[in-house]
Design a protein around this motif. Structure first.
Motif, PDB file in Angstrom:
ATOM      1  N   SER A 147      -5.994  -5.344   4.846  1.00  0.00           N
ATOM      2  CA  SER A 147      -4.841  -4.710   4.194  1.00  0.00           C
ATOM      3  C   SER A 147      -4.757  -3.255   4.626  1.00  0.00           C
ATOM      4  O   SER A 147      -5.679  -2.719   5.262  1.00  0.00           O
ATOM      5  CB  SER A 147      -5.026  -4.747   2.677  1.00  0.00           C
ATOM      6  N   GLY A 148      -3.654  -2.612   4.200  1.00  0.00           N
ATOM      7  CA  GLY A 148      -3.483  -1.192   4.491  1.00  0.00           C
ATOM      8  C   GLY A 148      -4.514  -0.350   3.756  1.00  0.00           C
ATOM      9  O   GLY A 148      -5.131   0.554   4.328  1.00  0.00           O
ATOM     10  N   THR A 149      -4.696  -0.652   2.493  1.00  0.00           N
ATOM     11  CA  THR A 149      -5.589   0.178   1.686  1.00  0.00           C
ATOM     12  C   THR A 149      -7.017   0.120   2.215  1.00  0.00           C
ATOM     13  O   THR A 149      -7.742   1.107   2.191  1.00  0.00           O
ATOM     14  CB  THR A 149      -5.479  -0.218   0.191  1.00  0.00           C
ATOM     15  N   PHE A 197       1.608   8.014  -0.162  1.00  0.00           N
ATOM     16  CA  PHE A 197       1.118   6.738  -0.701  1.00  0.00           C
ATOM     17  C   PHE A 197       0.232   6.095   0.354  1.00  0.00           C
ATOM     18  O   PHE A 197       0.634   5.898   1.493  1.00  0.00           O
ATOM     19  CB  PHE A 197       2.255   5.788  -1.075  1.00  0.00           C
ATOM     20  N   HIS A 198      -1.005   5.760  -0.061  1.00  0.00           N
ATOM     21  CA  HIS A 198      -1.946   5.172   0.897  1.00  0.00           C
ATOM     22  C   HIS A 198      -2.551   3.862   0.409  1.00  0.00           C
ATOM     23  O   HIS A 198      -3.401   3.295   1.105  1.00  0.00           O
ATOM     24  CB  HIS A 198      -3.055   6.170   1.208  1.00  0.00           C
ATOM     25  N   GLY A 199      -2.195   3.404  -0.785  1.00  0.00           N
ATOM     26  CA  GLY A 199      -2.735   2.117  -1.235  1.00  0.00           C
ATOM     27  C   GLY A 199      -3.265   2.180  -2.647  1.00  0.00           C
ATOM     28  O   GLY A 199      -2.998   3.130  -3.386  1.00  0.00           O
ATOM     29  N   GLU A 234       1.039  10.566   6.495  1.00  0.00           N
ATOM     30  CA  GLU A 234       2.015   9.578   6.980  1.00  0.00           C
ATOM     31  C   GLU A 234       2.970  10.344   7.897  1.00  0.00           C
ATOM     32  O   GLU A 234       3.623  11.291   7.440  1.00  0.00           O
ATOM     33  CB  GLU A 234       2.816   8.994   5.809  1.00  0.00           C
ATOM     34  N   ASP A 261      -1.479   7.617   8.846  1.00  0.00           N
ATOM     35  CA  ASP A 261      -1.301   6.364   8.127  1.00  0.00           C
ATOM     36  C   ASP A 261       0.039   5.782   8.559  1.00  0.00           C
ATOM     37  O   ASP A 261       1.097   6.223   8.121  1.00  0.00           O
ATOM     38  CB  ASP A 261      -1.333   6.612   6.613  1.00  0.00           C
ATOM     39  N   VAL A 274       0.781   2.551   8.204  1.00  0.00           N
ATOM     40  CA  VAL A 274       0.866   1.225   7.585  1.00  0.00           C
ATOM     41  C   VAL A 274       2.337   0.819   7.426  1.00  0.00           C
ATOM     42  O   VAL A 274       2.693  -0.336   7.638  1.00  0.00           O
ATOM     43  CB  VAL A 274       0.111   1.221   6.234  1.00  0.00           C
ATOM     44  N   GLN A 275       3.186   1.782   7.099  1.00  0.00           N
ATOM     45  CA  GLN A 275       4.606   1.454   6.945  1.00  0.00           C
ATOM     46  C   GLN A 275       5.426   1.770   8.203  1.00  0.00           C
ATOM     47  O   GLN A 275       6.358   1.055   8.546  1.00  0.00           O
ATOM     48  CB  GLN A 275       5.190   2.209   5.744  1.00  0.00           C
ATOM     49  N   LYS A 319       0.778  -3.967   7.141  1.00  0.00           N
ATOM     50  CA  LYS A 319       2.143  -4.431   6.865  1.00  0.00           C
ATOM     51  C   LYS A 319       2.754  -5.319   7.964  1.00  0.00           C
ATOM     52  O   LYS A 319       2.445  -6.487   8.036  1.00  0.00           O
ATOM     53  CB  LYS A 319       3.046  -3.231   6.558  1.00  0.00           C
TER      54      LYS A 319
END
Ligand SMILES: Cc1ncc(COP(=O)(O)O)c(C=O)c1O
Length: 446
Positions: free
Chosen positions: A126-128, A154-156, A232, A265, A267-268, A294
């Motif tokens: 997962s991202g977190t 936001f990181h998880g 991010e 980060d 992730v998104q 993601k």
């Protein structure tokens, strides 16, 4: 010549329909009250950019399950890769043994950002978990403890990640004590500068968030105590905020000066969403570490820490995972990445089309404030007459759009994030924006 029929959402029942209501009642009785559930969508199946609910209603998806269904729903090539891989073996544990899909995926990711040079990859679920692993890696490699993160981040949801978060207090409330040695600075937001600078000032000279040397190093602690800066490159949950480019370049310079690890980060923002595999390339700033998850496997649970070989120095046994890099997820990721690579020019052009059309709506509807983003990562901020964030308006908009067959998702204080499947077509964008237009006309000014 036969005209192709443009597909629109279709309804067999009002939403939520009777079957959906029954599922929701069952769900509420047994699922954790921490789940958010934005609106009463009960999914039965998906196909491309379309979702069908259990009552047979169809919806156009402008949020891809929070920017995850990158190749659309149930892409046949991804489904086949999963089926083929599952028929061979489901698990052996990549921490302890070898298999081709894991090696192939790590090869692919290690070369994804050529400017990073020689890189290595650790696969997560997962991202977190990618965040947690990167916190450990930064501390291990630098032998330093402090970490700098940003407001709005936001990181998880795991302990390290929530410590780095600063977008919503509910994500942290009553979960302490959190990780020590984490400091937050304002993120660069040219539209809403944390220091209330004029927009024009920020765009040209923005050092709003690059107060690190001034705010931290001269008065609070020495730079050689800092392991990493986590950022991010485009803020997701915090409001789809594009920072001033100078901000990211300044972060790179501070990290170079003090041998601090710069961790993006993504992730998104990663896996093609910004029109290149990673935003690092789109924005032209190279971090030491990129975190992804993601969209990487179209919805299968997998993430990755991609780090320059020079910083991925942890030793045998210092980090691992039972499931991370599961063979079925690796197969899904390889199929996803090859589809996205092929689609990259369209991702950029459909994204430009979407932005152009949104700008037309901005002229028509006073509720639309700032529009920002790149390719298919677009944030549309909604504002009241006085320019302040129209938070309740955005909730109403999400609900109304849902009843008309358009799936939207908010972020930040009053922003709709447009993060559709990356295979979305111009015709589908047109249909979705027509529905948005209708909703905004119905709602009137915020
Ligand atoms: C930028 C960013 N980092 C990390 C995460 C956490 O990812 P996951 O939910 O897979 O743990 C998210 C999830 O929304 C995210 O947007």
């Amino acid at each position: 010549m036969q005209e192709t029929k443009i597909r629109r959402p279709e309804f067999k029942t009002p939403t939520p329909g009777p079957k959906a209501r029954a599922f929701i009642e069952r769900d509420h009785a047994v699922t954790s009250p921490s789940y958010i559930k934005e609106y009463p969508l009960v999914v039965e199946r998906g196909e491309g950019s379309w979702i069908y609910d259990v009552d047979g209603n169809s919806y156009l998806d402008f949020m891809a399950g929070i920017a995850v269904a990158s190749t659309g729903h149930a892409h046949p090539k991804v489904v086949k890769a999963i089926q083929d891989s599952a028929a061979k073996f489901l698990h052996i544990c990549g921490t302890d043994f070898y298999y081709e899909t894991m090696i192939g995926l790590c090869e692919k990711l290690s070369k994804a950002v050529p400017a990073m040079g020689e890189s290595k990859v650790f696969l997560t679920n997962s991202g977190t978990e990618a965040i947690e692993g990167a916190i450990k890696l930064a501390r291990y490699h630098t032998r330093r403890s402090k970490i700098i993160a940003f407001k709005g981040a936001f990181h998880g949801r795991t302990m390290g990640a929530i410590t780095l978060n600063a977008s919503k207090a509910t994500q942290k409330a009553h979960f302490g004590p959190l990780l020590p040695d984490v400091y937050h600075l304002p993120y660069s937001n040219p539209y809403r500068c944390a220091y209330s600078h004029e927009k024009s000032w920020c765009e040209t000279n923005c050092v709003c968030a690059n107060k690190i040397e001034e705010e931290l190093f001269t008065s609070q602690f020495a730079p050689d105590e800092v392991a990493a800066i986590f950022v991010e490159p485009i803020q997701g949950e915090g409001g789809y905020i594009m920072p001033a480019l100078k901000f990211l370049k300044d972060l790179r310079a501070v990290c170079d000066k003090y041998k601090i690890m710069l961790v993006f980060d993504e992730v998104q923002s990663g896996i093609g969403r910004t029109g290149k595999m990673f935003a690092a390339e789109t924005l032209g700033v190279t971090p030491d570490v990129i975190l992804t998850a993601k969209g990487i496997a179209s919805g299968m649970p997998i993430g990755a820490i991609i780090a320059k070989t020079s910083v991925m120095t942890w030793g045998r046994g210092s980090h691992g995972s039972t499931y991370g890099g599961n063979p079925v997820c690796c197969a899904a990721a390889l199929a996803t990445i090859s589809i996205i690579e092929e689609k990259m020019p369209e991702i950029r052009s459909v994204g430009e089309f979407m932005m152009t059309e949104l700008k037309k709506l901005q002229k028509k509807h006073s509720s639309i404030g700032d529009l920002r983003g790149v390719a298919l990562m677009i944030g549309c901020e909604f504002i009241k007459k006085d320019g302040s964030p129209a938070t309740e308006y955005v909730s109403k908009l999400e609900q109304l759009a849902f009843t008309k067959g358009l799936l939207l998702l908010s972020c930040g204080k009053s922003t709709i994030r447009f993060a559709p499947p990356l295979i979305i077509t111009e015709d589908e964008v047109k249909v979705g924006l027509e529905i948005l237009d209708q909703c905004l006309s119905e709602l009137g000014p915020a």
